[in-house]
Design a protein around this motif. Sequence first.
Motif, PDB file in Angstrom:
ATOM      1  N   TYR A  47       0.766  -1.211   0.444  1.00  0.00           N
ATOM      2  CA  TYR A  47      -0.216   0.072  -0.016  1.00  0.00           C
ATOM      3  C   TYR A  47       0.631   0.948   0.084  1.00  0.00           C
ATOM      4  O   TYR A  47       1.759   0.923   0.628  1.00  0.00           O
ATOM      5  CB  TYR A  47      -1.944   0.413   0.987  1.00  0.00           C
ATOM      6  CG  TYR A  47      -1.681  -1.132   1.339  1.00  0.00           C
ATOM      7  CD1 TYR A  47      -2.468  -1.548   1.075  1.00  0.00           C
ATOM      8  CD2 TYR A  47      -2.023  -1.788   2.705  1.00  0.00           C
ATOM      9  CE1 TYR A  47      -3.831  -2.639   0.706  1.00  0.00           C
ATOM     10  CE2 TYR A  47      -2.123  -2.916   2.658  1.00  0.00           C
ATOM     11  CZ  TYR A  47      -3.292  -3.356   1.825  1.00  0.00           C
ATOM     12  OH  TYR A  47      -4.557  -4.867   1.602  1.00  0.00           O
ATOM     13  N   PRO A  48       0.628   1.727  -1.210  1.00  0.00           N
ATOM     14  CA  PRO A  48       0.749   3.537  -0.883  1.00  0.00           C
ATOM     15  C   PRO A  48       1.262   4.024   0.734  1.00  0.00           C
ATOM     16  O   PRO A  48      -0.449   3.765   1.438  1.00  0.00           O
ATOM     17  CB  PRO A  48       0.406   3.935  -1.909  1.00  0.00           C
ATOM     18  CG  PRO A  48      -0.495   3.509  -2.610  1.00  0.00           C
ATOM     19  CD  PRO A  48      -0.625   2.259  -2.115  1.00  0.00           C
ATOM     20  N   GLU A  49       1.568   4.889   1.558  1.00  0.00           N
ATOM     21  CA  GLU A  49       1.958   5.483   2.489  1.00  0.00           C
ATOM     22  C   GLU A  49       1.331   6.667   2.869  1.00  0.00           C
ATOM     23  O   GLU A  49       0.368   6.630   4.075  1.00  0.00           O
ATOM     24  CB  GLU A  49       3.104   6.201   2.355  1.00  0.00           C
ATOM     25  CG  GLU A  49       5.157   5.730   3.205  1.00  0.00           C
ATOM     26  CD  GLU A  49       4.781   4.555   3.281  1.00  0.00           C
ATOM     27  OE1 GLU A  49       3.644   4.574   4.617  1.00  0.00           O
ATOM     28  OE2 GLU A  49       6.069   4.231   3.814  1.00  0.00           O
TER      29      GLU A  49
ATOM     30  N   THR B 134     -15.071  -4.531  -3.987  1.00  0.00           N
ATOM     31  CA  THR B 134     -14.355  -5.419  -5.251  1.00  0.00           C
ATOM     32  C   THR B 134     -15.217  -6.083  -6.397  1.00  0.00           C
ATOM     33  O   THR B 134     -15.843  -6.109  -6.515  1.00  0.00           O
ATOM     34  CB  THR B 134     -13.492  -6.168  -4.181  1.00  0.00           C
ATOM     35  OG1 THR B 134     -14.912  -7.564  -4.166  1.00  0.00           O
ATOM     36  CG2 THR B 134     -12.723  -6.788  -3.034  1.00  0.00           C
ATOM     37  N   PRO B 135     -14.013  -6.563  -7.135  1.00  0.00           N
ATOM     38  CA  PRO B 135     -14.545  -6.351  -8.954  1.00  0.00           C
ATOM     39  C   PRO B 135     -15.018  -7.853  -8.588  1.00  0.00           C
ATOM     40  O   PRO B 135     -15.175  -8.810  -8.046  1.00  0.00           O
ATOM     41  CB  PRO B 135     -13.789  -6.049 -10.227  1.00  0.00           C
ATOM     42  CG  PRO B 135     -11.813  -7.048  -8.964  1.00  0.00           C
ATOM     43  CD  PRO B 135     -11.891  -6.020  -7.429  1.00  0.00           C
TER      44      PRO B 135
ATOM     45  N   ALA C  21      -7.266  -6.258  -3.775  1.00  0.00           N
ATOM     46  CA  ALA C  21      -8.293  -6.217  -5.110  1.00  0.00           C
ATOM     47  C   ALA C  21      -7.394  -6.626  -6.848  1.00  0.00           C
ATOM     48  O   ALA C  21      -7.192  -6.907  -7.549  1.00  0.00           O
ATOM     49  CB  ALA C  21      -9.458  -5.943  -5.323  1.00  0.00           C
ATOM     50  N   LEU C  22      -6.981  -5.144  -6.672  1.00  0.00           N
ATOM     51  CA  LEU C  22      -5.754  -5.136  -7.593  1.00  0.00           C
ATOM     52  C   LEU C  22      -4.783  -5.986  -8.334  1.00  0.00           C
ATOM     53  O   LEU C  22      -3.964  -6.272  -9.609  1.00  0.00           O
ATOM     54  CB  LEU C  22      -5.080  -3.545  -8.097  1.00  0.00           C
ATOM     55  CG  LEU C  22      -5.957  -2.301  -7.573  1.00  0.00           C
ATOM     56  CD1 LEU C  22      -6.140  -0.864  -7.578  1.00  0.00           C
ATOM     57  CD2 LEU C  22      -6.800  -2.155  -9.394  1.00  0.00           C
ATOM     58  N   PHE C  23      -4.499  -6.504  -7.308  1.00  0.00           N
ATOM     59  CA  PHE C  23      -3.481  -7.178  -7.256  1.00  0.00           C
ATOM     60  C   PHE C  23      -3.287  -9.062  -7.314  1.00  0.00           C
ATOM     61  O   PHE C  23      -2.117  -9.667  -7.621  1.00  0.00           O
ATOM     62  CB  PHE C  23      -2.249  -6.816  -6.567  1.00  0.00           C
ATOM     63  CG  PHE C  23      -1.854  -4.797  -6.573  1.00  0.00           C
ATOM     64  CD1 PHE C  23      -0.038  -5.283  -7.725  1.00  0.00           C
ATOM     65  CD2 PHE C  23      -2.061  -4.383  -5.762  1.00  0.00           C
ATOM     66  CE1 PHE C  23       0.394  -3.611  -7.554  1.00  0.00           C
ATOM     67  CE2 PHE C  23      -1.792  -2.902  -6.092  1.00  0.00           C
ATOM     68  CZ  PHE C  23      -1.737  -2.174  -7.449  1.00  0.00           C
ATOM     69  N   PHE C  24      -4.293  -9.213  -6.074  1.00  0.00           N
ATOM     70  CA  PHE C  24      -4.285 -10.561  -5.734  1.00  0.00           C
ATOM     71  C   PHE C  24      -6.003 -10.794  -6.362  1.00  0.00           C
ATOM     72  O   PHE C  24      -6.454 -10.395  -6.195  1.00  0.00           O
ATOM     73  CB  PHE C  24      -4.005 -10.613  -4.178  1.00  0.00           C
ATOM     74  CG  PHE C  24      -2.611 -10.857  -3.923  1.00  0.00           C
ATOM     75  CD1 PHE C  24      -1.779 -11.654  -4.424  1.00  0.00           C
ATOM     76  CD2 PHE C  24      -2.982  -9.199  -3.593  1.00  0.00           C
ATOM     77  CE1 PHE C  24      -0.669 -10.982  -4.290  1.00  0.00           C
ATOM     78  CE2 PHE C  24      -1.531  -9.051  -2.764  1.00  0.00           C
ATOM     79  CZ  PHE C  24      -0.210  -9.478  -3.275  1.00  0.00           C
TER      80      PHE C  24
ATOM     81  N   ASP D  55      -9.737   1.513   2.155  1.00  0.00           N
ATOM     82  CA  ASP D  55      -8.899   2.408   0.544  1.00  0.00           C
ATOM     83  C   ASP D  55      -8.228   0.751   0.874  1.00  0.00           C
ATOM     84  O   ASP D  55      -7.873  -0.159  -0.429  1.00  0.00           O
ATOM     85  CB  ASP D  55      -8.778   2.731   0.212  1.00  0.00           C
ATOM     86  CG  ASP D  55     -10.343   4.198  -0.439  1.00  0.00           C
ATOM     87  OD1 ASP D  55     -11.247   3.425  -0.198  1.00  0.00           O
ATOM     88  OD2 ASP D  55      -9.639   5.486  -0.013  1.00  0.00           O
ATOM     89  N   PHE D  56      -8.031  -0.485   2.079  1.00  0.00           N
ATOM     90  CA  PHE D  56      -7.024  -0.908   1.673  1.00  0.00           C
ATOM     91  C   PHE D  56      -7.626  -2.740   0.704  1.00  0.00           C
ATOM     92  O   PHE D  56      -6.782  -2.697  -0.341  1.00  0.00           O
ATOM     93  CB  PHE D  56      -6.362  -1.914   2.909  1.00  0.00           C
ATOM     94  CG  PHE D  56      -4.920  -0.796   3.686  1.00  0.00           C
ATOM     95  CD1 PHE D  56      -4.768   0.297   3.238  1.00  0.00           C
ATOM     96  CD2 PHE D  56      -4.666  -1.535   5.058  1.00  0.00           C
ATOM     97  CE1 PHE D  56      -3.789   1.177   3.417  1.00  0.00           C
ATOM     98  CE2 PHE D  56      -3.685  -0.713   5.452  1.00  0.00           C
ATOM     99  CZ  PHE D  56      -3.438   0.680   4.835  1.00  0.00           C
ATOM    100  N   LEU D  57      -8.746  -2.156   1.372  1.00  0.00           N
ATOM    101  CA  LEU D  57      -8.761  -3.841  -0.010  1.00  0.00           C
ATOM    102  C   LEU D  57      -9.087  -3.107  -1.367  1.00  0.00           C
ATOM    103  O   LEU D  57      -9.416  -4.307  -1.927  1.00  0.00           O
ATOM    104  CB  LEU D  57     -10.232  -4.518   0.783  1.00  0.00           C
ATOM    105  CG  LEU D  57     -11.036  -5.438   0.352  1.00  0.00           C
ATOM    106  CD1 LEU D  57      -9.955  -6.777  -0.043  1.00  0.00           C
ATOM    107  CD2 LEU D  57     -12.909  -5.738   0.656  1.00  0.00           C
TER     108      LEU D  57
END
Length: 258
Positions: A21-23, A63-64, A35-38, A29-31
């Motif tokens: 995650y960006p700092e 999530t998508p 979901a963009l990566f996993f 907004d973590f989830l």
Amino acid sequence: MGEILIGTSGYSYDDWRGVLYPESLPKEDFLRYYALFFPFVELNFTYYTMPKASSLAAMVAKTPSGFGFSIKAHRSLTHEHGPGWQDDAALFVKELAPMAGADRLLAVLVQLPYSFHHTPDNRTYLARLLSALAPLPLSVEFRNDEWQTERVYDELERRGVGVVMVDRPELPGLPPAGDRITGNLAYARFHGRNAEAWWSGDATSRYDYLYSADELAVAVPRLRRMAKAERLLVAFNNHARGNAVRNARELKAIISPT
């Protein structure tokens, strides 16, 4: 070969900032970012707190459509079950309805403690628990090697229930790192190999381990054998300092190089 989904156990860790995650990313907004990566995530908070349908519906909305969830069974069903466990099981099934109805629930992880020995009483309880949760897709993780018998595997197969294979320290009494499949879902969990903290550590230090590239490569043939199932879930539980993210990314690159 079936579908291989690689993800992590949990996602809402502050020490993943700078690793995934960006700092500056707000925690709410973590989830969505994860979901963009996993393709899936294990939800662990459902072990500590009985899930709410509204919360799970909100997670689905963030999530998508192709993103999936594995949900750990509440501790009142696995570690601390008492006279009211059947009511807890019925509530658990009810609260998972929005996620299951949206076809986003990949598995319910029934993780049993090391202290859950292969006794007649425990066999009876597990059979009753699996029947109570039967509307849901189930996978059982045994932490005690007493359950690694053909009779147990045959019963899980008969019920269509998956068995979880674990990667863990080489310690007496723990299940072997096998490649067994029961039901239509294969499931592998990587807990790390931190032998020193396995019995004495907490939920963070016990799994504080970073797999080397060689250790992951050695595991790949076993995972490919498990991928004969319709779907294989691979979850990294070594969450400290973002190790799970690093190892999940590395394993994905080994299994599906681009």
